[in-house]
Design a protein around this motif. Structure first.
Motif, short mmCIF file in Angstrom:
data_model
loop_
_atom_site.label_atom_id
_atom_site.label_comp_id
_atom_site.label_asym_id
_atom_site.label_seq_id
_atom_site.Cartn_x
_atom_site.Cartn_y
_atom_site.Cartn_z
N ARG A 77 0.37 -1.42 0.53
CA ARG A 77 -0.41 0.22 0.06
C ARG A 77 0.60 1.05 0.03
O ARG A 77 0.26 1.86 -0.50
CB ARG A 77 -0.76 0.13 1.60
N SER A 78 2.00 1.34 0.12
CA SER A 78 2.80 2.34 0.61
C SER A 78 3.34 2.79 -0.68
O SER A 78 3.57 3.97 -1.11
CB SER A 78 4.27 2.03 1.51
N THR A 80 1.70 1.88 -3.53
CA THR A 80 0.85 2.66 -4.29
C THR A 80 0.59 3.56 -4.02
O THR A 80 -0.06 4.65 -4.85
CB THR A 80 -0.48 1.73 -3.64
N LEU A 81 0.95 4.26 -3.06
CA LEU A 81 0.03 5.45 -2.29
C LEU A 81 0.80 6.84 -2.79
O LEU A 81 0.75 7.87 -3.38
CB LEU A 81 0.73 5.53 -0.45
N ALA A 85 0.15 9.14 -5.57
CA ALA A 85 1.11 11.01 -5.32
C ALA A 85 1.57 11.42 -6.52
O ALA A 85 1.94 12.39 -6.82
CB ALA A 85 2.11 10.35 -4.11
N VAL A 125 -6.63 6.64 -4.46
CA VAL A 125 -6.42 5.90 -3.34
C VAL A 125 -7.12 4.45 -2.77
O VAL A 125 -6.44 3.19 -2.52
CB VAL A 125 -5.91 6.96 -1.91
N TYR A 128 -7.45 2.17 -5.33
CA TYR A 128 -6.42 1.03 -5.33
C TYR A 128 -6.32 0.02 -4.19
O TYR A 128 -5.51 -0.20 -4.34
CB TYR A 128 -5.09 2.07 -6.12
N GLY A 129 -6.01 0.71 -3.22
CA GLY A 129 -5.72 0.70 -1.96
C GLY A 129 -6.77 -0.03 -1.10
O GLY A 129 -5.98 -1.08 -0.69
#
Length: 184
Positions: A77-78, A80-81, A85, A125, A128-129
């Protein structure tokens, strides 16, 4: 293998590209409602939709260039974030260049563009998350390890570690190995 490739292509279009475009238009609509306090009669909505449609094409290319429309599970997830961003910043720069490079365009969104970017970032977010991760779990490939020596444990550990990559370790085929050991 071709079936898997067509499955991946279907997944990318249905669960990545289409929702992304939809979220951008939802973000545009919400930004119009927020910015103009729900009084859309005083706004040329059509001009905003046309101008942002051209920007959304650029954003789509940006998402593709950032490799966010590929078949890969949302493994971290990080990551993806950070990817979302990064593409949001790039999309903001593309939109600014687009809007200010056209002197005949009456729109010069400043805070409005930031609002559209912020809302679309939040929607993506979430998609996707959270949602996309659960949908992609349905497309996992089951793997069984076949090995007679102790190497099967190492291979099983690698398969278990690749669980986030769309590979799900199901176990070892021990009975088959025992039958093969008896054969001359």
């Amino acid at each position: 293998m071709n079936q898997l490739t067509s499955q991946k292509r279907w997944f990318v279009v249905v669960f990545q590209v289409v929702p992304t475009i939809l979220f951008w238009y939802v973000a545009l609509g919400l930004a119009l409602l927020i910015r103009y306090s729900g009084n859309l009669a005083s706004v040329d909505v059509r001009a905003h939709v046309l101008a942002f449609s051209a920007v959304f094409v650029l954003w789509l290319l940006s998402m593709y260039a950032h490799r966010l429309f590929e078949w890969r599970p949302v493994q971290d997830r990080s990551k993806t974030l950070v990817g979302l961003a990064s593409v949001t910043v790039t999309n903001g720069v593309l939109a600014i260049v687009y809007f200010y490079a056209q002197p005949t365009l009456l729109l010069t969104p400043r805070r409005f563009l930031a609002l559209v970017l912020g809302i679309s970032f939040l929607l993506l977010v979430l998609w996707y998350g959270w949602v996309l991760q659960r949908v992609q779990a349905r497309f996992r490939q089951a793997w069984f390890v076949l090995g007679h020596t102790d190497e099967w444990q190492e291979l099983a550990a690698l398969c278990a570690a690749a669980n986030q990559q769309g590979i799900e370790y199901k176990g070892r085929l021990q009975p088959v190995l025992e039958e093969l050991a008896v054969l001359p």
